[in-house]
Design a protein around this motif. Sequence first.
Motif, short mmCIF file in Angstrom:
data_model
loop_
_atom_site.label_atom_id
_atom_site.label_comp_id
_atom_site.label_asym_id
_atom_site.label_seq_id
_atom_site.Cartn_x
_atom_site.Cartn_y
_atom_site.Cartn_z
N LEU A 122 0.82 -1.21 0.00
CA LEU A 122 0.00 0.00 0.00
C LEU A 122 0.86 1.26 0.00
O LEU A 122 0.52 2.25 -0.65
CB LEU A 122 -0.95 -0.01 1.19
N TYR A 123 1.97 1.22 0.72
CA TYR A 123 2.88 2.36 0.75
C TYR A 123 3.49 2.59 -0.64
O TYR A 123 3.60 3.73 -1.10
CB TYR A 123 3.97 2.14 1.80
N LYS A 124 3.85 1.50 -1.29
CA LYS A 124 4.40 1.61 -2.65
C LYS A 124 3.36 2.23 -3.58
O LYS A 124 3.67 3.08 -4.41
CB LYS A 124 4.83 0.23 -3.17
N GLN A 125 2.11 1.79 -3.46
CA GLN A 125 1.04 2.37 -4.26
C GLN A 125 0.95 3.88 -4.02
O GLN A 125 0.83 4.66 -4.96
CB GLN A 125 -0.30 1.71 -3.91
N LEU A 126 1.02 4.29 -2.76
CA LEU A 126 0.96 5.71 -2.42
C LEU A 126 2.08 6.48 -3.10
O LEU A 126 1.87 7.55 -3.67
CB LEU A 126 1.03 5.90 -0.91
N LYS A 127 3.28 5.95 -3.07
CA LYS A 127 4.42 6.63 -3.68
C LYS A 127 4.24 6.79 -5.19
O LYS A 127 4.54 7.84 -5.76
CB LYS A 127 5.73 5.88 -3.37
N TYR A 128 3.73 5.74 -5.84
CA TYR A 128 3.46 5.83 -7.28
C TYR A 128 2.37 6.87 -7.57
O TYR A 128 2.46 7.64 -8.53
CB TYR A 128 3.03 4.48 -7.86
N MET A 129 1.36 6.90 -6.74
CA MET A 129 0.28 7.88 -6.91
C MET A 129 0.82 9.30 -6.74
O MET A 129 0.44 10.21 -7.49
CB MET A 129 -0.85 7.60 -5.93
N GLU A 130 1.67 9.50 -5.76
CA GLU A 130 2.26 10.83 -5.54
C GLU A 130 3.13 11.25 -6.72
O GLU A 130 3.12 12.42 -7.13
CB GLU A 130 3.06 10.85 -4.24
N HIS A 131 3.85 10.30 -7.27
CA HIS A 131 4.67 10.59 -8.44
C HIS A 131 3.78 10.97 -9.63
O HIS A 131 4.06 11.91 -10.37
CB HIS A 131 5.55 9.39 -8.79
N TYR A 132 2.70 10.25 -9.80
CA TYR A 132 1.75 10.54 -10.89
C TYR A 132 1.13 11.92 -10.69
O TYR A 132 1.00 12.69 -11.65
CB TYR A 132 0.68 9.44 -10.91
N GLU A 133 0.80 12.26 -9.45
CA GLU A 133 0.24 13.58 -9.16
C GLU A 133 1.25 14.68 -9.53
O GLU A 133 0.88 15.70 -10.14
CB GLU A 133 -0.14 13.69 -7.70
#
Length: 83
Positions: free
Chosen positions: A56-67
């Motif tokens: 889930l933390y990895k998902q968050l980091k990818y989402m932040e990068h996408y943002e």
Amino acid sequence: MKLKDTVKLMTSSDYEDRFRAEYYQLHERITKLSEMLYKYKYKLLDFTPKCNYDILYKQLKYMEHYEATLGARAIIEGIDLKE
């Protein structure tokens, strides 16, 4: 802005409106996932996630990068992301 508030933007024929909707939705999801991860870390959740914290933390980091990528693109394309 909540997800339900983006419906009009998502259905617009203007790609800039749809872009804004995507950005706002992503931002809202990042906020919610961050809150969940905080509660997960400190054992404050009222449920047990099937995924472990690291996934889930990895998902968050990818989402932040996408943002951040959408934010950069908005600057380049002159799309105002202010709500």
